[in-house]
Design an enzyme around this catalytic site. Sequence first.
Site, PDB file in Angstrom:
ATOM      1  N   ARG A 119      -2.161  18.524 -32.406  1.00  0.00           N
ATOM      2  CA  ARG A 119      -1.646  19.223 -33.603  1.00  0.00           C
ATOM      3  C   ARG A 119      -0.978  20.560 -33.303  1.00  0.00           C
ATOM      4  NH1 ARG A 119      -6.519  17.324 -35.843  1.00  0.00           N
ATOM      5  NH2 ARG A 119      -6.148  15.364 -36.943  1.00  0.00           N
ATOM      6  N   LYS A 141      13.997  24.405 -32.737  1.00  0.00           N
ATOM      7  CA  LYS A 141      14.250  22.998 -33.074  1.00  0.00           C
ATOM      8  C   LYS A 141      13.857  22.148 -31.880  1.00  0.00           C
ATOM      9  CE  LYS A 141      17.970  23.011 -36.459  1.00  0.00           C
ATOM     10  NZ  LYS A 141      19.380  22.619 -36.711  1.00  0.00           N
ATOM     11  N   GLU A 183      29.389  25.591 -26.704  1.00  0.00           N
ATOM     12  CA  GLU A 183      28.454  26.155 -27.702  1.00  0.00           C
ATOM     13  C   GLU A 183      28.629  27.679 -27.786  1.00  0.00           C
ATOM     14  OE1 GLU A 183      26.637  24.421 -29.802  1.00  0.00           O
ATOM     15  OE2 GLU A 183      25.774  22.647 -28.842  1.00  0.00           O
ATOM     16  N   LYS A 225      22.582  33.796 -32.307  1.00  0.00           N
ATOM     17  CA  LYS A 225      21.677  32.727 -32.741  1.00  0.00           C
ATOM     18  C   LYS A 225      20.393  33.316 -33.324  1.00  0.00           C
ATOM     19  CE  LYS A 225      19.678  28.322 -32.211  1.00  0.00           C
ATOM     20  NZ  LYS A 225      19.684  27.018 -31.610  1.00  0.00           N
ATOM     21  N   GLU A 235      16.350  26.034 -41.675  1.00  0.00           N
ATOM     22  CA  GLU A 235      17.628  25.490 -42.131  1.00  0.00           C
ATOM     23  C   GLU A 235      17.617  25.091 -43.604  1.00  0.00           C
ATOM     24  OE1 GLU A 235      19.848  23.405 -39.057  1.00  0.00           O
ATOM     25  OE2 GLU A 235      20.730  22.150 -40.609  1.00  0.00           O
ATOM     26  N   ARG A 239      21.444  28.502 -41.731  1.00  0.00           N
ATOM     27  CA  ARG A 239      21.312  28.042 -40.339  1.00  0.00           C
ATOM     28  C   ARG A 239      22.231  26.850 -40.039  1.00  0.00           C
ATOM     29  NH1 ARG A 239      16.010  27.306 -36.397  1.00  0.00           N
ATOM     30  NH2 ARG A 239      17.182  26.318 -34.714  1.00  0.00           N
ATOM     31  N   ASN A 243      25.769  24.384 -36.805  1.00  0.00           N
ATOM     32  CA  ASN A 243      26.163  23.005 -36.528  1.00  0.00           C
ATOM     33  C   ASN A 243      27.656  22.776 -36.652  1.00  0.00           C
ATOM     34  OD1 ASN A 243      23.615  21.937 -35.924  1.00  0.00           O
ATOM     35  ND2 ASN A 243      23.093  21.971 -38.097  1.00  0.00           N
ATOM     36  N   HIS A 246      29.123  19.699 -35.125  1.00  0.00           N
ATOM     37  CA  HIS A 246      28.029  18.837 -34.676  1.00  0.00           C
ATOM     38  C   HIS A 246      27.944  17.515 -35.435  1.00  0.00           C
ATOM     39  CE1 HIS A 246      26.910  22.311 -32.385  1.00  0.00           C
ATOM     40  NE2 HIS A 246      25.771  21.788 -31.975  1.00  0.00           N
ATOM     41  N   HIS A 250      27.639  14.584 -33.103  1.00  0.00           N
ATOM     42  CA  HIS A 250      26.480  13.683 -33.061  1.00  0.00           C
ATOM     43  C   HIS A 250      26.914  12.237 -33.274  1.00  0.00           C
ATOM     44  CE1 HIS A 250      23.365  17.065 -34.073  1.00  0.00           C
ATOM     45  NE2 HIS A 250      23.747  17.081 -32.822  1.00  0.00           N
ATOM     46  N   HIS A 263      26.640  16.593 -24.622  1.00  0.00           N
ATOM     47  CA  HIS A 263      26.527  17.130 -25.981  1.00  0.00           C
ATOM     48  C   HIS A 263      27.624  18.179 -26.249  1.00  0.00           C
ATOM     49  CE1 HIS A 263      24.693  18.591 -29.655  1.00  0.00           C
ATOM     50  NE2 HIS A 263      24.686  19.822 -29.160  1.00  0.00           N
TER      51      HIS A 263
HETATM   52  P1  NAD Z   1      20.584  18.324 -20.129  1.00  0.00           P
HETATM   53  O1  NAD Z   1      19.266  18.825 -20.490  1.00  0.00           O
HETATM   54  O2  NAD Z   1      20.783  16.854 -20.026  1.00  0.00           O
HETATM   55  O3  NAD Z   1      21.027  19.013 -18.757  1.00  0.00           O
HETATM   56  C1  NAD Z   1      22.272  18.693 -18.213  1.00  0.00           C
HETATM   57  C2  NAD Z   1      22.158  18.243 -16.744  1.00  0.00           C
HETATM   58  O4  NAD Z   1      22.026  19.399 -15.920  1.00  0.00           O
HETATM   59  C3  NAD Z   1      20.979  17.367 -16.451  1.00  0.00           C
HETATM   60  O5  NAD Z   1      21.354  16.385 -15.506  1.00  0.00           O
HETATM   61  C4  NAD Z   1      19.984  18.338 -15.824  1.00  0.00           C
HETATM   62  O6  NAD Z   1      19.057  17.709 -14.974  1.00  0.00           O
HETATM   63  C5  NAD Z   1      20.899  19.240 -15.052  1.00  0.00           C
HETATM   64  N1  NAD Z   1      20.426  20.578 -14.776  1.00  0.00           N
HETATM   65  C6  NAD Z   1      19.728  21.381 -15.610  1.00  0.00           C
HETATM   66  N2  NAD Z   1      19.629  22.611 -15.076  1.00  0.00           N
HETATM   67  C7  NAD Z   1      20.235  22.566 -13.873  1.00  0.00           C
HETATM   68  C8  NAD Z   1      20.471  23.523 -12.857  1.00  0.00           C
HETATM   69  N3  NAD Z   1      20.115  24.804 -13.000  1.00  0.00           N
HETATM   70  N4  NAD Z   1      21.104  23.130 -11.739  1.00  0.00           N
HETATM   71  C9  NAD Z   1      21.535  21.845 -11.609  1.00  0.00           C
HETATM   72  N5  NAD Z   1      21.374  20.905 -12.561  1.00  0.00           N
HETATM   73  C10 NAD Z   1      20.743  21.267 -13.677  1.00  0.00           C
HETATM   74  O7  NAD Z   1      21.705  18.834 -21.176  1.00  0.00           O
HETATM   75  P2  NAD Z   1      21.930  20.215 -21.933  1.00  0.00           P
HETATM   76  O8  NAD Z   1      23.382  20.311 -22.125  1.00  0.00           O
HETATM   77  O9  NAD Z   1      21.203  21.319 -21.302  1.00  0.00           O
HETATM   78  O10 NAD Z   1      21.234  19.967 -23.349  1.00  0.00           O
HETATM   79  C11 NAD Z   1      21.719  19.003 -24.236  1.00  0.00           C
HETATM   80  C12 NAD Z   1      20.623  18.642 -25.193  1.00  0.00           C
HETATM   81  O11 NAD Z   1      20.253  19.790 -25.956  1.00  0.00           O
HETATM   82  C13 NAD Z   1      21.010  17.580 -26.209  1.00  0.00           C
HETATM   83  O12 NAD Z   1      19.992  16.635 -26.295  1.00  0.00           O
HETATM   84  C14 NAD Z   1      21.139  18.345 -27.494  1.00  0.00           C
HETATM   85  O13 NAD Z   1      20.859  17.564 -28.619  1.00  0.00           O
HETATM   86  C15 NAD Z   1      20.128  19.419 -27.306  1.00  0.00           C
HETATM   87  N6  NAD Z   1      20.345  20.611 -28.134  1.00  0.00           N
HETATM   88  C16 NAD Z   1      19.303  21.081 -28.835  1.00  0.00           C
HETATM   89  C17 NAD Z   1      19.456  22.224 -29.592  1.00  0.00           C
HETATM   90  C18 NAD Z   1      18.274  22.810 -30.310  1.00  0.00           C
HETATM   91  O14 NAD Z   1      18.467  23.712 -31.114  1.00  0.00           O
HETATM   92  N7  NAD Z   1      17.072  22.348 -30.037  1.00  0.00           N
HETATM   93  C19 NAD Z   1      20.685  22.884 -29.633  1.00  0.00           C
HETATM   94  C20 NAD Z   1      21.737  22.369 -28.894  1.00  0.00           C
HETATM   95  C21 NAD Z   1      21.558  21.227 -28.129  1.00  0.00           C
HETATM   96  N1  GLY Z   2      21.687  24.093 -32.621  1.00  0.00           N
HETATM   97  C1  GLY Z   2      21.538  24.238 -34.026  1.00  0.00           C
HETATM   98  C2  GLY Z   2      20.341  25.003 -34.452  1.00  0.00           C
HETATM   99  O1  GLY Z   2      19.563  25.454 -33.643  1.00  0.00           O
HETATM  100  O2  GLY Z   2      20.130  25.166 -35.615  1.00  0.00           O
END
Ligand code: NAD
Ligand code: GLY
Length: 357
Positions: A119, A141, A183, A225, A235, A239, A243, A246, A250, A263
């Site tokens: 939890r 998020k 971003e 942010k 949101e 907030r 997006n 997005h 998406h 992404h």
């Molecule tokens: P990812 O986590 O897939 O990382 C990208 C690649 O880089 C992966 O292969 C990873 O292993 C590699 N990597 C990471 N750090 C590294 C480093 N220092 N050196 C070498 N390789 C490295 O992708 P991302 O772009 O970081 O994140 C995308 C994800 O984030 C999506 O799922 C998206 O939906 C999510 N997201 C979430 C939010 C939120 O608010 N929670 C906001 C934006 C995006």
């Molecule tokens: N990436 C969108 C949010 O955090 O709200």
Amino acid sequence: MHTLYVELEERSYPIYIGRDLFAGSDLLSRHIHGRQVAIVSNETVAPLYVQRIRDALGEVDLVSEIVLPDGEQFKTMQTLQLLFDRLLQEGHNRGTTLVAAGGGVVGDIAGFAAASYQRGVNFVQVPTTLLAQVDSSVGGKTGVNHPLGKNMIGAFHQPRCVLIDTDTLHTLPGRELAAGLAEVIKYGLIGDEPFYRWLHEHMAKLLARDQAALAEAIERSCANKAAVVASDEREGGIRAILNLGHTFGHAIETAQGYGEWLHGEAVAAGMCLALRLSAERGWVPEVEVTALRQLLQSMALPTAPPPELAAGKFLELMARDKKVVDGQLRLVLLRGIGEAVIVSDVSSAELMQLLQN
Ligand code: NAD
Ligand code: GLY
């Protein structure tokens, strides 16, 4: 090192931004409140950075290292189950802290595990991609994808701190760096015109990984942010401007089954569509649409959706967006550079025409 704060009363937390933040520092250990830690990473990041995180944990009784498969296609309930299996098998209790070390995929999965394990337990974000450093690690998020929709299963759960060691960007592939910069551009477009102009001027330095330019871009993105999240944590309204692009992005990711376009790449194409719609309403001059496209092209980012994605399928996927209220799609558009608005009056016909063009 610079410290920013996400101001959320009892859930407030610091974002530390700097170089070499782990060695000989208590920045991480001061946010570990129990005697158990699970470092959650993936097979790419773990060999590069987990040891230095282990060394910075301070005195704890139990440290588990949980290495997930790498890739957006593994941001699933199945991977989450593997994570829960390990936490239970290794005896983690409610006092444990999860440390998410990786990009947004690891951060979103580990954050959701922390939100729901027994939890809810503490967690810390150690983002290692630019995208995670400027966006996904901040704001709470968390979640996983469903085959029918991106990020459809999740929770809001704020970390105890975000530790951004900009040195981790040295090992990041160039394509990932550019996706993260998409971003960063978003923050300029939605609420910070001077930053947007600065990004145009400094893009070559950012792509060349100039440390000072990257640190500035990360700090200004996180500040933008943090301000939005502080005013609307869950949101309920504003907030949603985070997006921009997005809803389109998406839909592209879901259509491809996750992991083909990054992404940030899908968001880049989505921002171009949002700007195009804004220009058609006369809110943004045409020259700005061209300027954004040229900027993204200079970064080898897409400026249009994949041609094989038919407009009808695109619309169907967009209709599943989390911002749909009472059957009405809400989109983030711009009334000018740095001035995002949320609109709910874009008709299917208008969208169809945009996508077909
Ligand atoms: P990812 O986590 O897939 O990382 C990208 C690649 O880089 C992966 O292969 C990873 O292993 C590699 N990597 C990471 N750090 C590294 C480093 N220092 N050196 C070498 N390789 C490295 O992708 P991302 O772009 O970081 O994140 C995308 C994800 O984030 C999506 O799922 C998206 O939906 C999510 N997201 C979430 C939010 C939120 O608010 N929670 C906001 C934006 C995006
Ligand atoms: N990436 C969108 C949010 O955090 O709200």
